[in-house]
Design an enzyme around this catalytic site. Sequence first.
Site, PDB file in Angstrom:
ATOM      1  N   HIS A  48       0.663  -1.276   0.014  1.00  0.00           N
ATOM      2  CA  HIS A  48      -0.068  -0.046  -0.026  1.00  0.00           C
ATOM      3  C   HIS A  48       0.685   1.283   0.175  1.00  0.00           C
ATOM      4  O   HIS A  48       0.846   2.182  -0.848  1.00  0.00           O
ATOM      5  CB  HIS A  48      -0.915  -0.049   1.285  1.00  0.00           C
ATOM      6  CG  HIS A  48      -1.615   1.118   1.511  1.00  0.00           C
ATOM      7  ND1 HIS A  48      -2.261   2.007   0.342  1.00  0.00           N
ATOM      8  CD2 HIS A  48      -1.562   1.953   2.546  1.00  0.00           C
ATOM      9  CE1 HIS A  48      -2.664   3.118   0.932  1.00  0.00           C
ATOM     10  NE2 HIS A  48      -2.128   3.178   2.302  1.00  0.00           N
ATOM     11  N   HIS A  72       4.201   6.756   5.327  1.00  0.00           N
ATOM     12  CA  HIS A  72       3.023   7.303   6.077  1.00  0.00           C
ATOM     13  C   HIS A  72       2.413   6.675   6.980  1.00  0.00           C
ATOM     14  O   HIS A  72       1.535   7.247   8.052  1.00  0.00           O
ATOM     15  CB  HIS A  72       1.934   8.043   4.872  1.00  0.00           C
ATOM     16  CG  HIS A  72       1.275   6.855   4.015  1.00  0.00           C
ATOM     17  ND1 HIS A  72       1.560   6.149   3.196  1.00  0.00           N
ATOM     18  CD2 HIS A  72      -0.150   6.696   4.509  1.00  0.00           C
ATOM     19  CE1 HIS A  72       0.473   5.236   2.832  1.00  0.00           C
ATOM     20  NE2 HIS A  72      -0.571   5.633   3.612  1.00  0.00           N
ATOM     21  N   GLU A  76       1.408   5.380  12.919  1.00  0.00           N
ATOM     22  CA  GLU A  76       0.165   4.795  13.331  1.00  0.00           C
ATOM     23  C   GLU A  76      -0.282   3.456  13.353  1.00  0.00           C
ATOM     24  O   GLU A  76      -0.703   3.009  14.421  1.00  0.00           O
ATOM     25  CB  GLU A  76      -0.922   5.345  12.491  1.00  0.00           C
ATOM     26  CG  GLU A  76      -2.568   5.363  12.884  1.00  0.00           C
ATOM     27  CD  GLU A  76      -2.835   6.301  14.271  1.00  0.00           C
ATOM     28  OE1 GLU A  76      -2.099   6.758  14.785  1.00  0.00           O
ATOM     29  OE2 GLU A  76      -3.790   6.136  14.765  1.00  0.00           O
ATOM     30  N   ASP A  77       0.274   2.565  12.565  1.00  0.00           N
ATOM     31  CA  ASP A  77      -0.033   1.297  12.397  1.00  0.00           C
ATOM     32  C   ASP A  77       1.007   0.263  12.917  1.00  0.00           C
ATOM     33  O   ASP A  77       0.871  -0.793  12.793  1.00  0.00           O
ATOM     34  CB  ASP A  77      -0.236   0.946  11.105  1.00  0.00           C
ATOM     35  CG  ASP A  77      -1.698   1.486  10.658  1.00  0.00           C
ATOM     36  OD1 ASP A  77      -2.369   1.887  11.416  1.00  0.00           O
ATOM     37  OD2 ASP A  77      -1.995   1.567   9.410  1.00  0.00           O
ATOM     38  N   ASP A 139      -2.828   8.676  -0.807  1.00  0.00           N
ATOM     39  CA  ASP A 139      -3.164   7.544   0.038  1.00  0.00           C
ATOM     40  C   ASP A 139      -4.722   7.270  -0.051  1.00  0.00           C
ATOM     41  O   ASP A 139      -5.205   6.024  -0.182  1.00  0.00           O
ATOM     42  CB  ASP A 139      -3.061   8.096   1.560  1.00  0.00           C
ATOM     43  CG  ASP A 139      -3.221   7.202   2.469  1.00  0.00           C
ATOM     44  OD1 ASP A 139      -3.080   5.743   2.322  1.00  0.00           O
ATOM     45  OD2 ASP A 139      -4.086   7.404   3.478  1.00  0.00           O
ATOM     46  N   ASP A 259     -23.657  17.715 -23.651  1.00  0.00           N
ATOM     47  CA  ASP A 259     -22.037  17.899 -23.686  1.00  0.00           C
ATOM     48  C   ASP A 259     -21.268  16.672 -23.024  1.00  0.00           C
ATOM     49  O   ASP A 259     -20.702  16.742 -21.867  1.00  0.00           O
ATOM     50  CB  ASP A 259     -21.374  19.254 -22.839  1.00  0.00           C
ATOM     51  CG  ASP A 259     -22.464  19.372 -21.650  1.00  0.00           C
ATOM     52  OD1 ASP A 259     -23.159  18.619 -21.317  1.00  0.00           O
ATOM     53  OD2 ASP A 259     -22.245  20.358 -21.136  1.00  0.00           O
TER      54      ASP A 259
HETATM   55 MN    MN Z   1      -2.563   4.482   4.256  1.00  0.00          MN
END
Ligand code: MN
Length: 745
Positions: A48, A72, A76-77, A139, A259
């Site tokens: 990812h 990134h 957090e993870d 992301d 259009d």
């Molecule tokens: Mn991400």
Amino acid sequence: MMRQYELVERVKAYNPAADEALLNRAYIYAMRAHGTQRRASGDPFFAHPLEVAAILTDLRLDDATIVAAVLHDTVEDTAATLDEINRLFTPEIGKLVDGLTKIKRLDLVSRQAAQGENFRKLLLAIAADVRVLLVKLADRLHNMRTLQHMPAEKRARIAQETLDIYAPLAGRMGMQELREELEELSFQILKPEAFATISKRLADLSAKSERLVESIEHDLTQKLAAAGIRATVTGRQKRAYSIWSKMERKSVAFEQLSDIFGFRVVVDSVDTCYRTLGVVHTTWPMVPGRYKDYISTPKQNDYRSIHTTVIGPKSQRVELQIRTAAMEDIAEYGIAAHALYKDGSPHLSTESGAYQWLRRTIELLAEGDSPEEFLEHTKLELFQDQVFCFTPKGRLIALPRGATPIDFAYAVHTGVGNTAVGAKINGHIAPLLTELQNGDEVEIARADGQTPPAAWESLVVTGKARAAIRRATRSAVRRQYAGLGRQILDRAFERAGKNFSDEKLRGALPRLARLSGEDVFAAVGRGEMFSGDVVKAVYPDYKDERRGAPPAQGGPRPHVNGAGRLSLDKDQTVRLTWPGKGGGAKGGGAKDPEDGGIPIRGLDRDLPVRFAPDGGAVPGDRIVGILTPGEGVTIYPIQSPALAAFDNEPDLWLDVRWDVDGGPHQRFPARLALQSINEPGSFAQIAQVIADHDGNIDNISMKRRTQDFTDVVIDLAVWDLKHLNAIVSELRAKQVVSRVDRVNG
Ligand code: MN
């Protein structure tokens, strides 16, 4: 998954001076940090951040941004910390990763009360560096591309957030390609059916008009070449979402969209742009109101281009965008286009209009106190095709421009929409059709048991409201029919002298092939099922005496006033008495038969009396009796055209008058010719008016039905002329009724 060397190669391709060692370090650090983590798809998680970095290499961003993209999700993870990243990489990268971590902690849409605040935090998080936003957008794009692996509920929430916040933000940053892809992916998830329908129609259309696009491209190129202009002309079909939102915004059908194809003419200089415009406008007629010059007046996000629409070579409306290659870059990549290495500086240009917008927005943010106030100043500007309103509790409701409190109510909850009866906007009572403005606080007044008027359907702008109104109207009409059907059945059972209850009906449902009592009522109300059949289904032994008799021709029914007896009275008048009691009379029901007389002078014999078969007469009408040898006396209202037949037989005419001074105690037949406008529920409305006024419908027969109108004859049982006139005026006031006239045969 992208290999380490591939990442480096991608960056080096546009930035030969890129820090190879830094990129390699980031690759390995993130790979180790994510370890064996997997995404919902089952892919290694590390794929990812690499994909996000790849999207950003397409935008040719600097190493720090690419590295931040790779890192990134680590803080957090995973076990990684910001300190570590600051140490191993650069403080610049540390800041970018910090901003991204903060955004990740925001749950933008799910906690609705905090939306304004969250959006503010989002912008604060990207305030330090606009590159945070670019990584965040990449992301989100990758997450949207792989969203099919998420549980459905989460999917919808993320798609909604993308459509509400990230896609407009990308647009505001001038990144149109990115915005379009985000919109398209969200649309596909939020409105799968609409997406499929429009995509299919677009595919059909492009199969049919492939030549058309080519030939317009060709014609344009030729015409311009003849004028000495070298141009690259490319035609493209619009995306499903942009088609759909136009259909929504303008309430037009797919066919009405002119259009669907847009053409881009890219030339070498600004001067040539205007010469091109000259050639186009002198060759094909321009469509007024469609010309816009964003070259002399660029959009805030630096977008520059000339827009015009002409009636093109194939008599087709052709939408054109005329611009230079540099303008094209900005149109596609927006703020990221400024990341080119001007003067060897690896930073985004602070001269970019989008960047300045962002700075201004952030300054405002620092000053504003309440999230709402902040939104009013910024988010509003950001989402120009939307309005943002608040519930009294501060929940943010985003609506398309032109939305009304009705749309607002439905956006809050379908139940709120269905029961809405009024609105307060910013504390003041306002019509439900007021166009909402940004920042409006809207309070919806509700009344239970209310159903939305069908007319709302054409007045609302959101699809949700429209669908809900259509559904509610349908079920209200059904309820009205069911009410009517119940009345009819009550009377039918009463006439048959049989007991009627919901329980008894339930037992007969299989015989009637219906699922519920309501179904039966609605079917009877609509005339799809006969009341007699229902009686028979409940009481299989019941014999309907009227069976086999010719269908009523609209004459008075026996229970109203079929025939009476005339008898001689002491003061030389003849009294008319009615058999039985007051029939279906609700209000005056039981009575002494002696009270139901009509004194008629000049007769001394017992004679049967009846009302004229077509239309009858009601107290208040001037009436005459016609003596019909062998049959008795027939009572006609004086206006009846049938009386003309007796003009030459004065002996047959009897002077009669009503004797109903004691107030109404029985009903009399009257006939109306009515023309209604064909729309769902019009009959239910008519029946409702009659029921509301305590009128009984004895018979309705359809005389003629055209596409728009239906002519019907309604036989009513009413108390008197005043009563009849009240019903007639009320019917005339209904929009679904175009004409009502009393009829006498
Ligand atoms: Mn991400």
